[in-house]
Structure formats: C-alpha cells, structure tokens
Design an enzyme around this catalytic site. Sequence first.
Site, PDB file in Angstrom:
ATOM      1  N   ARG A  87      26.954  63.717  -8.751  1.00 23.08           N
ATOM      2  CA  ARG A  87      28.235  64.402  -8.598  1.00 23.08           C
ATOM      3  C   ARG A  87      28.550  65.150  -9.887  1.00 23.08           C
ATOM      4  NH1 ARG A  87      33.620  64.011  -6.277  1.00 23.08           N
ATOM      5  NH2 ARG A  87      34.700  65.704  -7.335  1.00 23.08           N
ATOM      6  N   ARG A  96      30.067  69.792  -3.781  1.00 19.11           N
ATOM      7  CA  ARG A  96      29.628  68.557  -4.422  1.00 19.11           C
ATOM      8  C   ARG A  96      28.635  67.801  -3.547  1.00 19.11           C
ATOM      9  NH1 ARG A  96      34.885  69.277  -3.654  1.00 19.11           N
ATOM     10  NH2 ARG A  96      36.087  67.912  -2.337  1.00 19.11           N
ATOM     11  N   ASP A  99      31.490  63.025  -2.633  1.00 21.04           N
ATOM     12  CA  ASP A  99      32.884  62.762  -3.013  1.00 21.04           C
ATOM     13  C   ASP A  99      33.274  61.467  -2.321  1.00 21.04           C
ATOM     14  OD1 ASP A  99      35.433  63.312  -4.141  1.00 21.04           O
ATOM     15  OD2 ASP A  99      36.120  64.107  -2.224  1.00 21.04           O
TER      16      ASP A  99
END
Length: 178
Positions: A87, A96, A99
């Site tokens: 990340r 990303r 998450d």
Amino acid sequence: MTGYTKAVLALGSNLGERNDTLAEAVADLVDPPEVRLLAVSPVVQTKAVGGPDGQPDFLNMVLTVDTILSPAGLLKHCQAVENKHLRVREVHWGPRTLDVDIITYGDVTSGDPDLTLPHPLAAERAFVLYPWSLIEPAATLGGERIAELAARAADFADIVPFDGFGDYDGLPTAGTVE
C-alpha cells in the site's frame, strides 16, 4: 481488554491482481489468534469514489471479525496488512493495492482523527454497505438498516457483482474473446 469485540472491516483494491490481493488480505487479517473470522461478503466491483479521475475500478468486500485487539491495535494490524500488500499513500483517495478500513468496532464511538468510529463516511458508501448487508441483513449503522442506507447512497447504481474476470487493474486478463 478481556473478551472479544465484533468489528466490521471493509477491504478494497484497484491496482494489480485485485482479487488475489483481497483473498490474501483476508487470510492475513485473520491469521493472528487475536482476530477470528465471522463472515466474508461476496466481492463487488465499483467505480472509484472520490480521488483523482481515471482510476481503475475497485473490488470491494466486507469482513466481520471478533477480536481481542484494542481499536488502536486493530488499526495497527490492518495497516501492517496494507503495507504487506505494498500500500502506498501518495494521493488521498488515490489508486491502491489494498485499503482496509475499520467501519465499526463494537459499540465504540470515537472522534479520534487517527481512527474515527464508526467510520465517518461509511453510511454514504454503497460499496461498503451493500456487501456488508449481504452477510448481516439486519445490521444497522447510526440507527438505520445498512441495506436502506446502501440503496440511498450515490454510488449504489455503480455496484456490480464481480465475475472473477478482469482482475488486473480493472482490465480483463482471462475469459475475453478478441
């Protein structure tokens, strides 16, 4: 802290092998004995909400767990799992690999900027509420049923079941006919 507390975790990924990342993250999140898996939602695909334009679609899911970790301890654990999956926090709400958000932690309410509970935007996010409603149809958030909140959320129409294809940056990698 003694005894277990139920927590709701929301997972999302829109970079790389999204489906594999989510599956591995579930295993990583419930690997320590301090976190016990209760339920896993189906995976849904959604458009990115907020953040920069042009992001790949997200895969999202929700877990419910029992934990003896404190809220801060659970946050630290979730962030360690995000870091394991590379990340990067360069752009707020940007793309990303993983998450992990704590949506609720028992009945705890907190205004702490590092961990606001319940999650301050969860009641407006169908990509959290809808998968959660599939594993806990009677669950409520802020006194309202999560399924009703999901149906009213601006992003509800963008949710589609994930068919297992297109698992790399939102682009088909298998099962396509050219």
